[in-house]
Design a protein around this motif. Sequence first.
Motif, PDB file in Angstrom:
ATOM      1  N   GLY A 254     -12.372   4.002   2.949  1.00 48.77           N
ATOM      2  CA  GLY A 254     -11.768   3.682   4.239  1.00 48.77           C
ATOM      3  C   GLY A 254     -10.685   2.623   4.126  1.00 48.77           C
ATOM      4  N   LEU A 255      -9.713   2.847   3.231  1.00 49.44           N
ATOM      5  CA  LEU A 255      -8.675   1.843   3.004  1.00 49.44           C
ATOM      6  C   LEU A 255      -7.921   1.549   4.302  1.00 49.44           C
ATOM      7  N   PRO A 256      -7.785   0.281   4.636  1.00 46.27           N
ATOM      8  CA  PRO A 256      -7.023  -0.075   5.845  1.00 46.27           C
ATOM      9  C   PRO A 256      -5.522   0.055   5.602  1.00 46.27           C
ATOM     10  N   ASN A 257      -4.752  -0.021   6.668  1.00 44.91           N
ATOM     11  CA  ASN A 257      -3.299   0.011   6.540  1.00 44.91           C
ATOM     12  C   ASN A 257      -2.824  -1.144   5.669  1.00 44.91           C
ATOM     13  N   GLY A 258      -1.825  -0.862   4.843  1.00 47.59           N
ATOM     14  CA  GLY A 258      -1.285  -1.877   3.952  1.00 47.59           C
ATOM     15  C   GLY A 258      -1.149  -1.352   2.536  1.00 47.59           C
ATOM     16  N   HIS A 259      -0.866  -2.285   1.630  1.00 48.43           N
ATOM     17  CA  HIS A 259      -0.666  -1.938   0.215  1.00 48.43           C
ATOM     18  C   HIS A 259      -1.923  -2.261  -0.579  1.00 48.43           C
ATOM     19  N   HIS A 260      -2.317  -1.334  -1.445  1.00 51.25           N
ATOM     20  CA  HIS A 260      -3.525  -1.503  -2.262  1.00 51.25           C
ATOM     21  C   HIS A 260      -3.167  -1.256  -3.731  1.00 51.25           C
ATOM     22  N   ALA A 261      -3.346  -2.272  -4.563  1.00 50.44           N
ATOM     23  CA  ALA A 261      -3.074  -2.175  -5.998  1.00 50.44           C
ATOM     24  C   ALA A 261      -4.402  -2.115  -6.748  1.00 50.44           C
ATOM     25  N   LEU A 262      -4.580  -1.068  -7.526  1.00 54.64           N
ATOM     26  CA  LEU A 262      -5.843  -0.833  -8.221  1.00 54.64           C
ATOM     27  C   LEU A 262      -5.583  -0.560  -9.692  1.00 54.64           C
ATOM     28  N   LEU A 263      -6.442  -1.095 -10.556  1.00 54.68           N
ATOM     29  CA  LEU A 263      -6.387  -0.801 -11.988  1.00 54.68           C
ATOM     30  C   LEU A 263      -7.560   0.096 -12.349  1.00 54.68           C
ATOM     31  N   ILE A 264      -7.264   1.234 -12.984  1.00 55.18           N
ATOM     32  CA  ILE A 264      -8.308   2.157 -13.429  1.00 55.18           C
ATOM     33  C   ILE A 264      -8.305   2.170 -14.949  1.00 55.18           C
ATOM     34  N   GLU A 265      -9.462   1.952 -15.548  1.00 52.02           N
ATOM     35  CA  GLU A 265      -9.572   2.005 -17.004  1.00 52.02           C
ATOM     36  C   GLU A 265     -10.226   3.303 -17.442  1.00 52.02           C
ATOM     37  N   GLN A 266      -9.835   3.783 -18.617  1.00 53.17           N
ATOM     38  CA  GLN A 266     -10.368   5.032 -19.168  1.00 53.17           C
ATOM     39  C   GLN A 266     -10.274   4.944 -20.687  1.00 53.17           C
ATOM     40  N   GLY A 267     -10.978   5.815 -21.388  1.00 49.42           N
ATOM     41  CA  GLY A 267     -10.892   5.859 -22.846  1.00 49.42           C
ATOM     42  C   GLY A 267     -11.722   4.816 -23.561  1.00 49.42           C
ATOM     43  N   ILE A 268     -12.473   4.020 -22.830  1.00 47.69           N
ATOM     44  CA  ILE A 268     -13.248   2.943 -23.449  1.00 47.69           C
ATOM     45  C   ILE A 268     -14.269   3.507 -24.430  1.00 47.69           C
ATOM     46  N   GLU A 269     -14.996   4.539 -23.991  1.00 44.44           N
ATOM     47  CA  GLU A 269     -16.041   5.125 -24.838  1.00 44.44           C
ATOM     48  C   GLU A 269     -15.459   5.808 -26.074  1.00 44.44           C
TER      49      GLU A 269
END
Length: 306
Positions: A254-269
Amino acid sequence: MARNYAIYDVFTDRKLAGNPLGVIFDGEGLSDEAMQAVASELNLSETVFVQPADHPLHTARIRIFTPARELPFAGHPTVGTAVALAERSHDLGTNGPLDLVSVLEEQVGPVRCAVKLRKGEAGFAEFTLPRNSSQHDFALDRQAIADALSLNTTKVGFENHVPAVWSAGVPFLLVPVHDLATMAALEFDPGLWERMAPMCDGHLTSAYVYCRGGVHHSARFHARMFSADMGISEDPATGSAVAALSGAIHQFDGLPNGHHALLIEQGIEMGRPSHIHLHIDVEDDQIARARIGGQAVRIASGILDL
């Protein structure tokens, strides 16, 4: 014919991490069958073939192939190719720091990329999603999903997040799971996945498994991707899946109005840590635009004799 190529590690700032990408700079004149054969020969998650753009103001047209099939759109090939073409065209020793915009023509449509080059640093590229993520309505069997991942059904789903098919050009069955320990313990069974996963846009949906948090202190989500359809046992970084995930995050969180910066990590395993930057702008309770970015570093170059 001698064709120049390079290999880049993408969504990382160091060599031998992230997701490797083959970039064939002289891709014009190759048949579809030849491009698929080269991608199978290199056996990287994706190989890009650069061709002249149809529009005179665009940078290039690119064709994207996994070892098994062509894709209409993909994240790490877009980031890696944007950086590779910028580095190939500009000498930082002469020009110094460089910021530029390029447009890559992909089957999904034109993709606008902002590229930053700094001497002594891995290049960075960020692109605007050519289309926003949307959900596809499928009846999903949670038990079958858990079985294909060798998990107990109680480990599938967290908070408001439930399994669902989302696509921003390439469809994925997004599977939320409880935590990092669950992510590390899961085992993907391609046979069971092929029997239960829905077909979407003519292809079997790939598995994109994610949980909240991460090993990196700034990571908001931790992910793994498996594809029985693309010829990829596990992918170190999947930008097109993060593009799909943007819709799920907006809906379930339910992201509110505005800017959302997210970091997603992958490949760790896999021992190939990757960091994908996702930016979501929400206006009037809808995703107005989303962007994906990351770094890319060249590890090899040479000549392909074809």
